[in-house]
Scaffold this motif. Sequence first.
Motif, PDB file in Angstrom:
ATOM      1  N   GLY A  31       0.805  -1.214   0.000  1.00 19.67           N
ATOM      2  CA  GLY A  31       0.000   0.000   0.000  1.00 19.67           C
ATOM      3  C   GLY A  31       0.833   1.257   0.000  1.00 19.67           C
ATOM      4  O   GLY A  31       0.313   2.350  -0.124  1.00 19.67           O
ATOM      5  N   VAL A  48      -1.343   4.254   0.797  1.00 20.46           N
ATOM      6  CA  VAL A  48      -2.778   4.097   0.591  1.00 20.46           C
ATOM      7  C   VAL A  48      -3.260   2.977   1.502  1.00 20.46           C
ATOM      8  O   VAL A  48      -2.608   1.949   1.638  1.00 20.46           O
ATOM      9  N   SER A  49      -4.409   3.173   2.119  1.00 24.42           N
ATOM     10  CA  SER A  49      -4.978   2.161   2.996  1.00 24.42           C
ATOM     11  C   SER A  49      -6.489   2.223   2.920  1.00 24.42           C
ATOM     12  O   SER A  49      -7.057   3.275   2.644  1.00 24.42           O
ATOM     13  N   GLY A  50      -7.124   1.099   3.140  1.00 23.95           N
ATOM     14  CA  GLY A  50      -8.580   1.075   3.185  1.00 23.95           C
ATOM     15  C   GLY A  50      -9.180  -0.077   2.422  1.00 23.95           C
ATOM     16  O   GLY A  50     -10.298  -0.499   2.696  1.00 23.95           O
ATOM     17  N   VAL A  53      -4.901  -5.382   0.181  1.00 21.39           N
ATOM     18  CA  VAL A  53      -3.530  -4.983  -0.148  1.00 21.39           C
ATOM     19  C   VAL A  53      -3.385  -4.781  -1.652  1.00 21.39           C
ATOM     20  O   VAL A  53      -2.795  -3.801  -2.098  1.00 21.39           O
ATOM     21  N   GLN A  55      -5.627  -3.906  -3.806  1.00 18.75           N
ATOM     22  CA  GLN A  55      -6.319  -2.668  -4.192  1.00 18.75           C
ATOM     23  C   GLN A  55      -5.500  -1.448  -3.788  1.00 18.75           C
ATOM     24  O   GLN A  55      -5.366  -0.487  -4.557  1.00 18.75           O
ATOM     25  N   ASP A  56      -4.955  -1.474  -2.574  1.00 23.39           N
ATOM     26  CA  ASP A  56      -4.133  -0.359  -2.092  1.00 23.39           C
ATOM     27  C   ASP A  56      -2.914  -0.169  -2.987  1.00 23.39           C
ATOM     28  O   ASP A  56      -2.558   0.963  -3.338  1.00 23.39           O
ATOM     29  N   ALA A  60      -1.955   3.104  -5.228  1.00 22.51           N
ATOM     30  CA  ALA A  60      -0.655   3.756  -5.019  1.00 22.51           C
ATOM     31  C   ALA A  60       0.123   3.830  -6.329  1.00 22.51           C
ATOM     32  O   ALA A  60       0.714   4.870  -6.649  1.00 22.51           O
TER      33      ALA A  60
END
Length: 69
Positions: A31, A48-50, A53, A55-56, A60
């Motif tokens: 991320g 990036v978080s949320g 992994v 997707q993050d 990014a």
Amino acid sequence: MAHDPGADFLVLVGGVVVENDGNALACVFGGGLPLTGSDGIFLGAIGVSGGAVSQDMEVALAAVSGLGW
């Protein structure tokens, strides 16, 4: 062996714990990406978080690409 409440989380995200004499210093997982200049000098990072992994990391990478890196 004592229970580590973060262990289940680390297994789920594939994280790595960086330790110093048994004391957790950081939890590292996908991320985030470092930003370096053309000379290799570290300039900063994007994180990036949320999401998951994968997707993050996708977000990014898109952000870094959008910055022209």
